[in-house]
Design a protein around this motif. Structure first.
Motif, PDB file in Angstrom:
ATOM      1  N   ASN A 155       0.827  -1.213   0.000  1.00 17.84           N
ATOM      2  CA  ASN A 155       0.000   0.000   0.000  1.00 17.84           C
ATOM      3  C   ASN A 155       0.857   1.258   0.000  1.00 17.84           C
ATOM      4  OD1 ASN A 155      -2.627  -1.112  -0.039  1.00 17.84           O
ATOM      5  ND2 ASN A 155      -2.319  -1.761   2.077  1.00 17.84           N
ATOM      6  N   ILE A 156       1.866   1.255  -0.840  1.00 20.47           N
ATOM      7  CA  ILE A 156       2.839   2.351  -0.869  1.00 20.47           C
ATOM      8  C   ILE A 156       2.288   3.517  -1.693  1.00 20.47           C
ATOM      9  CG2 ILE A 156       5.192   2.982  -1.542  1.00 20.47           C
ATOM     10  CD1 ILE A 156       5.735  -0.127  -1.493  1.00 20.47           C
ATOM     11  N   GLY A 157       2.390   4.714  -1.134  1.00 20.67           N
ATOM     12  CA  GLY A 157       2.025   5.909  -1.891  1.00 20.67           C
ATOM     13  C   GLY A 157       3.290   6.395  -2.587  1.00 20.67           C
ATOM     14  N   ASN A 161      12.672   7.012   0.867  1.00 27.97           N
ATOM     15  CA  ASN A 161      14.057   6.529   0.852  1.00 27.97           C
ATOM     16  C   ASN A 161      14.256   5.334   1.773  1.00 27.97           C
ATOM     17  OD1 ASN A 161      15.229   8.160  -1.071  1.00 27.97           O
ATOM     18  ND2 ASN A 161      15.511   9.860   0.369  1.00 27.97           N
ATOM     19  N   TYR A 162      13.581   5.384   2.937  1.00 24.25           N
ATOM     20  CA  TYR A 162      13.794   4.270   3.873  1.00 24.25           C
ATOM     21  C   TYR A 162      13.283   2.957   3.291  1.00 24.25           C
ATOM     22  CZ  TYR A 162       8.858   4.604   5.386  1.00 24.25           C
ATOM     23  OH  TYR A 162       7.490   4.604   5.428  1.00 24.25           O
ATOM     24  N   GLU A 163      12.256   3.044   2.439  1.00 25.41           N
ATOM     25  CA  GLU A 163      11.749   1.822   1.810  1.00 25.41           C
ATOM     26  C   GLU A 163      12.773   1.297   0.800  1.00 25.41           C
ATOM     27  OE1 GLU A 163       6.965   2.809   2.145  1.00 25.41           O
ATOM     28  OE2 GLU A 163       8.154   3.736   0.545  1.00 25.41           O
ATOM     29  N   LEU A 164      13.353   2.207   0.035  1.00 20.80           N
ATOM     30  CA  LEU A 164      14.361   1.790  -0.946  1.00 20.80           C
ATOM     31  C   LEU A 164      15.598   1.230  -0.254  1.00 20.80           C
ATOM     32  CD1 LEU A 164      14.101   4.716  -3.540  1.00 20.80           C
ATOM     33  CD2 LEU A 164      13.085   2.436  -3.655  1.00 20.80           C
ATOM     34  N   ASP A 165      16.029   1.917   0.835  1.00 15.58           N
ATOM     35  CA  ASP A 165      17.205   1.433   1.576  1.00 15.58           C
ATOM     36  C   ASP A 165      16.952   0.012   2.071  1.00 15.58           C
ATOM     37  OD1 ASP A 165      18.357   3.874   1.210  1.00 15.58           O
ATOM     38  OD2 ASP A 165      17.849   4.657   3.204  1.00 15.58           O
ATOM     39  N   ALA A 318      15.661  -1.929  -6.364  1.00 14.99           N
ATOM     40  CA  ALA A 318      14.700  -1.760  -5.267  1.00 14.99           C
ATOM     41  C   ALA A 318      13.550  -0.867  -5.721  1.00 14.99           C
ATOM     42  CB  ALA A 318      15.395  -1.163  -4.048  1.00 14.99           C
ATOM     43  N   ARG A 319      13.897   0.212  -6.416  1.00 17.04           N
ATOM     44  CA  ARG A 319      12.839   1.125  -6.888  1.00 17.04           C
ATOM     45  C   ARG A 319      11.959   0.449  -7.937  1.00 17.04           C
ATOM     46  NH1 ARG A 319      11.278   6.253  -6.782  1.00 17.04           N
ATOM     47  NH2 ARG A 319      13.037   7.054  -5.589  1.00 17.04           N
ATOM     48  N   ALA A 320      12.601  -0.204  -8.898  1.00 16.61           N
ATOM     49  CA  ALA A 320      11.842  -0.825  -9.994  1.00 16.61           C
ATOM     50  C   ALA A 320      10.842  -1.854  -9.457  1.00 16.61           C
ATOM     51  CB  ALA A 320      12.789  -1.489 -10.986  1.00 16.61           C
ATOM     52  N   TYR A 321      11.286  -2.634  -8.472  1.00 17.58           N
ATOM     53  CA  TYR A 321      10.423  -3.705  -7.965  1.00 17.58           C
ATOM     54  C   TYR A 321       9.488  -3.238  -6.843  1.00 17.58           C
ATOM     55  CZ  TYR A 321      12.928  -6.970 -10.912  1.00 17.58           C
ATOM     56  OH  TYR A 321      13.434  -7.621 -12.002  1.00 17.58           O
ATOM     57  N   THR A 322       9.658  -2.004  -6.410  1.00 18.71           N
ATOM     58  CA  THR A 322       8.756  -1.461  -5.392  1.00 18.71           C
ATOM     59  C   THR A 322       7.671  -0.607  -6.030  1.00 18.71           C
ATOM     60  OG1 THR A 322      10.508  -1.464  -3.741  1.00 18.71           O
ATOM     61  CG2 THR A 322       8.650  -0.024  -3.290  1.00 18.71           C
ATOM     62  N   GLU A 323       7.985   0.020  -7.155  1.00 22.73           N
ATOM     63  CA  GLU A 323       6.993   0.926  -7.749  1.00 22.73           C
ATOM     64  C   GLU A 323       5.909   0.182  -8.534  1.00 22.73           C
ATOM     65  OE1 GLU A 323       8.844   3.730 -10.358  1.00 22.73           O
ATOM     66  OE2 GLU A 323       8.980   2.293 -11.996  1.00 22.73           O
ATOM     67  N   LEU A 324       5.958  -1.126  -8.436  1.00 20.47           N
ATOM     68  CA  LEU A 324       4.972  -1.980  -9.084  1.00 20.47           C
ATOM     69  C   LEU A 324       3.541  -1.587  -8.678  1.00 20.47           C
ATOM     70  CD1 LEU A 324       5.618  -4.585 -10.712  1.00 20.47           C
ATOM     71  CD2 LEU A 324       5.251  -5.857  -8.602  1.00 20.47           C
ATOM     72  N   PHE A 325       2.643  -1.539  -9.630  1.00 17.97           N
ATOM     73  CA  PHE A 325       1.239  -1.157  -9.392  1.00 17.97           C
ATOM     74  C   PHE A 325       0.623  -1.922  -8.217  1.00 17.97           C
ATOM     75  CE2 PHE A 325      -3.303  -1.688 -10.189  1.00 17.97           C
ATOM     76  CZ  PHE A 325      -3.724  -0.431 -10.595  1.00 17.97           C
ATOM     77  N   ILE A 326       0.850  -3.217  -8.196  1.00 16.57           N
ATOM     78  CA  ILE A 326       0.165  -4.071  -7.218  1.00 16.57           C
ATOM     79  C   ILE A 326       0.559  -3.753  -5.774  1.00 16.57           C
ATOM     80  CG2 ILE A 326       1.855  -5.964  -7.228  1.00 16.57           C
ATOM     81  CD1 ILE A 326      -0.515  -7.929  -7.293  1.00 16.57           C
ATOM     82  N   ARG A 328       1.088  -0.716  -4.637  1.00 17.64           N
ATOM     83  CA  ARG A 328       0.829   0.698  -4.356  1.00 17.64           C
ATOM     84  C   ARG A 328      -0.545   0.929  -3.721  1.00 17.64           C
ATOM     85  NH1 ARG A 328       4.648   3.341  -7.405  1.00 17.64           N
ATOM     86  NH2 ARG A 328       4.368   5.044  -5.910  1.00 17.64           N
ATOM     87  N   ASP A 329      -0.700   2.167  -3.214  1.00 14.15           N
ATOM     88  CA  ASP A 329      -1.971   2.485  -2.561  1.00 14.15           C
ATOM     89  C   ASP A 329      -3.034   2.895  -3.601  1.00 14.15           C
ATOM     90  OD1 ASP A 329      -1.395   5.095  -3.263  1.00 14.15           O
ATOM     91  OD2 ASP A 329      -1.138   5.828  -1.219  1.00 14.15           O
ATOM     92  N   GLU A 330      -4.253   3.023  -3.125  1.00 15.15           N
ATOM     93  CA  GLU A 330      -5.374   3.290  -4.030  1.00 15.15           C
ATOM     94  C   GLU A 330      -5.214   4.628  -4.755  1.00 15.15           C
ATOM     95  OE1 GLU A 330      -7.170   0.003  -4.095  1.00 15.15           O
ATOM     96  OE2 GLU A 330      -8.891   1.354  -4.154  1.00 15.15           O
ATOM     97  N   GLU A 331      -4.686   5.621  -4.060  1.00 14.04           N
ATOM     98  CA  GLU A 331      -4.531   6.943  -4.666  1.00 14.04           C
ATOM     99  C   GLU A 331      -3.575   6.863  -5.867  1.00 14.04           C
ATOM    100  OE1 GLU A 331      -3.476   9.898  -1.788  1.00 14.04           O
ATOM    101  OE2 GLU A 331      -3.166  11.424  -3.335  1.00 14.04           O
TER     102      GLU A 331
END
Lengths: 412, 273
Positions: A155-157, A161-165, A318-326, A328-331
């Motif tokens: 549910n990432i908006g 940075n801490y998420e990427l780290d 880390a960014r590429a595999y975190t920014e995945l649609f699934i 992410r948050d609803e917004e």
């Protein structure tokens, strides 16, 4: 009344894609027989680049899951996994794949003359769901091999940075285990090269998909689901880059010539959620008969990792595999689909509520209603499943789609 | 050439309905019978009966639109439309304003929302499950050993409705058996089944504008309309011949399509001359 099937021009690159995929499976099978290379199982949005750079051949059980779905074997195999304690309500990729293993029945035999290649290590990323971990852990216990992985935030908006780290460090933490299994030391230069090839593959895949922004679209969602194979199982290889270069050239030509993938494109649709793998042909023919082109999807866009950067490989991965649609948050999801709406100019959105895949079923918290209001674009939800056809009513779905197209035609 | 007629054939999962209209949209004949296993034959028999009422022969039919579950099995049809479109068209004919239609059919339910011009705003069908459909009541009729034709009269006698909770028809049957074991009166169980049907349907979508109910279940069980009105706290209208709304909508589409064809041919003729 018989539907008249319209003439369409086939995509010539399909044969090459089949050969490229067959060669990759042959390589896996040869390695199993000769014990010449270690095999890593990887989730479809897992750290394949890291594994390839360390010399592993990579096998993707989700790809096998899709094969079980499209070959319509899944519904016969799922009960074997249910009997082992896996609920019929959880991921039907998982249950059909484990059912396939338990019964010794795999489409790999018919397609490539091989069995499921056994792993030396299993590497997951929970960026899609928790099921992938449970799935890999079961096989880890079955084969007595390590099941290791990365736990992605959900549910990432806006990505922090801490998420990427955190994710970058989790990738690095995999290395000692992988080194001990591979018997080689991690090589940063080789890793950079693999990341670079993966980004090139993604850029080409992205530009191929973007050609569906054209009216008429030179290919469609059902083509995308077939041609995404190398973007999933071969990213990080030169073969994938070469394949998408070839495909893009052909699609560019089709777009320039005004070729319509369905013959007569009157309406354009966005598909959210998983494909119904065992009914791709049914839906493809249905939309074609209705002069409707499914031009874009959340699903096929999910294998675009253009953030990958060989100059900062761990963090960019880390960014590429975190920014995945699934993940992410609803917004974010609303903004993402709004952007695609402005680019692809679709007339309606179809949500597939896949019974066993809640994370890929974006209709469940009122998004269709919010998007309809936000974009002024009608939405439809159809109920089904990615693999378990016992959860799919074909006639109900066809009536829903036909009624939806009638409604869009009234507006058009 | 005799009078022109336009046919709507609605082949539902339980019943086949045919309506014939003339060029003014006035109903000239109609018929209904069980769909059975041979949809074409059921349609032919209904059509024959309708033509007899209209005092016309087959050659009077200028255009035919088929709809419903078996819409693609009607050899006579010039084109098909979904039942969602046809129920909307048929209802709007009776209530030309902003309406929400609740249709309870044999195996599916629909909620269809139309704007003041008759254009569809949205629709929803029940999911894979038959909860809240005519099939549910048919199944319960067997469990209770009471003919379904007697359900409405029984429900009207109820003064202590039981609660049926389950979405699942089979498990709802288990609840019914429990009530029988507890000595509950049949009329209270039947009323509970009606309430269950209404709840399953009205939870499918939000409702706005004038509310209309249609379908075979409503046609034979007007008590269901009264229960829905009570639960929704609003008046509910029912068109004349609520079971025939889809067939009527199909017949009206047939008339409209034929008119478009005639206009197009006239325009071409004028260009040629």
């Amino acid at each position: 009344m018989n539907e008249v099937k319209k003439e369409t021009k086939k995509i010539q690159a399909t044969e090459t894609m089949k050969s490229v995929m067959a060669a990759s499976f042959k390589e896996l099978d040869d390695a199993v027989k000769s014990k010449s290379k270690k095999i890593a199982w990887c989730t479809s949005v897992g750290p394949a680049e890291l594994l390839r750079s360390m010399g592993f051949l990579v096998y993707f059980p989700e790809n096998h899951g899709a094969m079980l779905g499209s070959s319509r074997m899944a519904a016969d195999l799922i009960p074997a996994a249910n009997a082992k304690g896996f609920s019929p309500d959880i991921c039907s990729y998982l249950t059909s794949d484990i059912g396939s293993y338990l019964t010794g029945n795999t489409p790999l035999k018919k397609a490539y003359g091989m069995e499921m290649p056994k792993p030396d290590v299993l590497v997951f990323n929970t960026n899609q769901c928790r099921d992938v971990k449970d799935w890999f852990d079961w096989y880890g216990r079955e084969f007595d091999k390590p099941s290791i992985g990365v736990f992605t935030h959900r549910n990432i908006g806006e990505i922090k940075n801490y998420e990427l780290d955190d994710i970058a460090q989790q990738f690095k933490d995999l290395i000692p285990t992988l080194e001990s299994i591979a018997g080689v030391k991690f090589d940063m230069d080789r890793f950079r090269e693999t990341v670079k090839l993966s980004r090139q593959c993604s850029e080409l895949w992205k530009s191929c998909l973007a050609l569906s922004e054209k009216t008429p679209s030179p290919w469609n969602f059902f083509d995308h689901t077939i041609h995404m194979g190398p973007a999933v199982v071969l990213r990080g290889t030169k073969e994938a880059v070469d394949y998408y270069s070839l495909l893009k050239k052909e699609l560019d030509e089709r777009a320039a010539a005004g070729v319509s993938s369905i013959g007569n494109e009157k309406l354009r649709i966005y598909w959210d959620g998983m494909p119904v793998w065992g009914k791709l042909r049914t839906f493809s023919d249905l939309f074609q008969s209705l002069d409707t082109c499914v031009v874009a999807s959340t699903y096929c866009n999910s294998w675009i990792f253009t953030q990958l950067d060989e100059n900062d490989p761990f963090r960019s991965m880390a960014r590429a595999y975190t920014e995945l649609f699934i993940a992410r948050d609803e917004e974010y999801k609303i903004k993402y689909m709004t952007d695609l709406h402005s680019r692809y100019k679709f007339n309606g959105i179809i949500f597939h509520d896949a019974k066993t895949c809640p994370n890929n079923s974006n209709n469940r918290y009122g998004m269709p209603e919010r998007l309809q209001k936000h974009l002024g674009t009608p939405t439809l939800t159809i109920n089904g499943d990615l693999n378990d056809l016992r959860l799919f009513s074909e006639q109900q779905s066809i009536t829903n789609v036909e009624a939806f197209i009638e409604q869009l035609n009234e507006v058009a | 050439m005799g009078k022109a007629l336009f046919a709507g054939v609605d082949i539902g999962s339980s019943f086949t309905k045919v309506v014939l209209v003339d060029s003014e949209g006035e109903i000239k004949g109609s018929s209904v019978r069980r769909s059975g296993t041979d949809f074409n034959s059921s349609a032919d028999i209904c059509l024959g009966e309708s033509l007899k009422q209209a005092d016309a022969g087959h050659d009077a039919i200028r255009y035919c639109v088929s709809t419903g579950y078996g819409r693609k099995n009607v050899s006579l049809a010039n084109e098909t439309r979904t039942e969602i479109g046809c129920h909307g068209r048929g209802c709007y004919n009776a209530f030309p304003e902003q309406i929400t239609i609740i249709d309870i059919g044999g195996q599916d339910n629909k909620i269809i929302s139309l704007d003041g011009n008759g254009n569809r705003l949205s629709f929803k069908m029940n999911r894979k499950c038959a909860a809240g459909t005519g099939a549910f009541l048919e199944e319960m009729s067997g469990r209770l050993d009471v003919p379904i034709s007697g359900f409405n009269a029984l429900a009207m006698k109820s003064d202590a409705t039981v609660t049926i909770n389950s979405f699942c028809t089979v498990f709802a049957g288990t609840e019914v058996l429990e009530y029988i074991r507890d000595g509950k009166k049949v009329q209270d169980i039947v009323k509970g089944l009606f309430v269950s049907v209404v709840k399953r349907v009205i939870e499918m979508d939000s409702l706005s504008g004038k509310i209309i109910m249609t379908g075979g279940v409503v046609a034979y069980n007007p008590e269901i309309v009264r229960i829905a009105s009570e639960l929704l706290k609003t008046d509910i209208s029912v068109p004349p011949m609520p079971q025939m709304t889809g067939a009527l909508g199909a017949a009206l589409f047939a008339r409209d399509e034929n008119h478009k064809l005639d206009t197009s041919l006239t325009a071409k003729a004028e260009i040629c001359c």
